[in-house]
Design an enzyme around this catalytic site. Structure first.
Site, PDB file in Angstrom:
ATOM      1  N   ALA A 235       0.796  -0.827  -0.498  1.00 31.37           N
ATOM      2  CA  ALA A 235       0.115   0.042  -0.169  1.00 31.37           C
ATOM      3  C   ALA A 235       0.821   1.158  -0.497  1.00 31.37           C
ATOM      4  CB  ALA A 235      -0.686  -0.125   1.183  1.00 31.37           C
ATOM      5  N   PRO A 237       3.205   4.537  -0.648  1.00 30.51           N
ATOM      6  CA  PRO A 237       2.778   5.442   0.101  1.00 30.51           C
ATOM      7  C   PRO A 237       1.742   5.973  -0.128  1.00 30.51           C
ATOM      8  CG  PRO A 237       3.712   6.464  -1.694  1.00 30.51           C
ATOM      9  CD  PRO A 237       3.030   5.360  -1.854  1.00 30.51           C
ATOM     10  N   LYS A 240      -2.910   5.313  -3.862  1.00 26.02           N
ATOM     11  CA  LYS A 240      -4.095   4.522  -4.906  1.00 26.02           C
ATOM     12  C   LYS A 240      -4.957   4.316  -3.274  1.00 26.02           C
ATOM     13  CE  LYS A 240      -0.946   2.048  -7.767  1.00 26.02           C
ATOM     14  NZ  LYS A 240       0.456   2.788  -7.001  1.00 26.02           N
ATOM     15  N   ASP A 305       0.122  -3.929  -5.892  1.00 25.57           N
ATOM     16  CA  ASP A 305       1.163  -3.497  -7.197  1.00 25.57           C
ATOM     17  C   ASP A 305       2.262  -3.495  -6.281  1.00 25.57           C
ATOM     18  OD1 ASP A 305       0.905  -1.212  -9.142  1.00 25.57           O
ATOM     19  OD2 ASP A 305       2.146  -0.329  -7.194  1.00 25.57           O
ATOM     20  N   CYS A 357       5.076  -0.893 -12.318  1.00 25.61           N
ATOM     21  CA  CYS A 357       5.392   0.703 -13.441  1.00 25.61           C
ATOM     22  C   CYS A 357       6.893   0.118 -13.324  1.00 25.61           C
ATOM     23  CB  CYS A 357       5.836   1.907 -12.579  1.00 25.61           C
ATOM     24  SG  CYS A 357       7.009   1.311 -11.125  1.00 25.61           S
TER      25      CYS A 357
END
Length: 465
Positions: A235, A237, A240, A305, A357
């Site tokens: 999670a 920083p 999202k 992520d 990313c």
């Protein structure tokens, strides 16, 4: 030591793709922002040289508890900066290895036939390709305000609002004090590149979030219905996470995980500033979370992520990008496959968004394909956002259902997104709440962004300058 820890945390955030250097430095809450920014920028500039020195001196092999990014910062200041400004065990460690590092530096100079440290650097590039063209995106935090009020606020500050963008080319043409609504995401505004909002009232009060457009895609495409239970597996920083909370309207529950105490503390501050209330933070490696824990029995949505090479991040600092080695890519991909498989093992899970990313197929299409093969017919890819221009690489049949983003094609950071849904005649567990007709309409709008957005009621509490 606080300076070096903060710099290492920023470098780790850059590697994970948590944001740009300026955003991460400001979010660090380190009291001396300029000092921290300068150290991070110079460490990045010398990064290829530092990696060669660390490898040649075998420092990380000798000191297995020394984090790689902290090692870079320490070695930079030891050999290229103004000298170490810390005490304790890290200073003693650096001094202990100084002779080997200096010998490796001398060998490197001889090898490259240079006499000055600066000559070891590759010719300076203005920035990564496309960096000067990527707009400054801001996401309107609908937990505190609405798009119309934010637009009015910037108009009062002297900005000219040009309406909703009709094409990427309109975004590319932004200049001066002009801004547009994004053509894909209704709560996103685009300003000219490098526009700085860190001191703006809307940012400091949590009414807007500085977040790249590509980074907004995961929560937007997950689109959890209000009242749902959601996991944000990696999670920090927290951008999202706050986006998820806005979509949920603070109704339901978000479970957010990160292994780093300092990142969680920073994230907690950020979420509180953004007005997020329905969340639980846990300092825990997501791989150690028990999917059968009753606490997560109603989790039907998940955002994943994970750590990646960060090769898609558009650098806002001039530096030479070092491509990850094949061994590093293999290690990252192995971790990503493992954590995605673990995520899909939660019994009530119905929908998951996997994103990185990274530009590398090994971390993206290959990971999704391998895990889908492991899962059999339990989950399948969803062809979400069909009007998005960049699709997944043709690595396997159906990979075009995945999304990609890039500075050149979408005017964003490089990004990859895949949406997975459970595919069984009888779901493993019922959803925690029925999906109302209005939620279904909202869900379809997120998957079909060309549809007209729903009308939004203006907030009673207007923004005060």
């Amino acid at each position: 030591m606080a300076l070096y820890s903060a710099a290492a945390a920023v470098l780790e955030g850059l590697e994970r793709g948590d944001g740009g250097i300026k955003t991460l430095v400001y979010n660090s809450r380190f009291p001396h922002v300029r000092q921290l920014y300068a150290l991070v920028a110079e460490t990045l500039r010398y990064s290829p040289v530092l990696e060669k020195l660390l490898a040649g001196a075998a420092l990380l092999q000798a000191e297995k508890k020394l984090p790689p990014q902290l090692a870079k910062v320490l070695v930079y200041d030891l050999l290229f900066g103004k000298g170490l400004k810390c005490g304790g065990r890290w200073k003693a460690l650096a001094r202990r290895h100084r002779p080997r590092l200096e010998a490796e530096l001398a060998r490197l100079k001889v090898q490259q036939k240079v006499s000055r440290n600066e000559d070891l650097l590759a010719p300076t590039h203005a920035a990564s390709p496309g960096a000067s063209q990527v707009p400054r995106y801001i996401r309107v935090n609908t937990l505190k305000t609405c798009v119309d009020d934010v637009i009015d606020f910037f108009k009062r500050q002297g900005y000219s609002y040009l309406g909703k963008a009709a094409s990427v080319e309109e975004l590319r043409a932004l200049s001066g004090k002009k801004f547009l609504s994004d053509l894909h995401l209704p709560e996103l505004l685009a300003f000219p590149p490098q526009t700085d909002f860190h001191d703006n009232l809307l940012y400091t009060s949590g009414h807007i979030i500085l977040q790249d457009k590509a980074s907004c895609l995961p929560a937007f495409l997950l689109s959890p219905a209000a009242g749902s239970h959601v996991i944000d597996a990696c999670a920090a920083p927290g951008n999202k996470t706050s986006h998820l909370a806005a979509i949920l309207q603070n109704k339901g529950q978000i479970f957010a995980f990160d292994v780093d105490t300092k990142r969680l503390a920073t994230m907690n501050t950020m979420l509180m500033r953004a007005g997020v209330t329905s969340f639980q933070l846990a300092q825990q490696d997501f791989l150690t979370v028990n999917p059968k824990d009753p606490k997560y029995s109603k989790v039907t949505y998940m955002l994943l992520d994970p750590s990646c090479s960060g090769s898609g991040m558009v650098s806002r600092v001039p530096r030479e990008e070092a491509a990850p080695s094949a061994e590093r890519l293999q290690a990252l991909a192995g971790f990503q496959r493992k954590i995605l498989s673990h995520a899909l093992s939660f019994p009530a899970l119905q929908r998951l968004v996997y994103s990185t990313c990274s530009l590398h197929r090994e971390e993206n299409e290959d990971v999704v394909h391998a895990v889908l093969q492991e899962q059999g017919s339990s989950f399948r890819l969803v062809n979400a956002f069909p009007s998005w221009p960049c699709r997944g690489l043709a690595a396997f049949p159906g990979a075009e259902s995945c999304l990609r983003a890039s500075p050149a094609d979408t005017l964003t950071h490089g990004f990859f997104v895949a949406v997975l849904e459970r595919h069984e005649e009888a779901p493993a567990a019922p959803s925690s709440l029925p999906v109302a007709a209005e939620d279904n309409l909202q869900h379809r709008e997120r998957l079909e962004p060309g549809a007209a957005p729903k009308s939004r009621k203006r907030k009673k509490q207007r923004i005060k300058e």
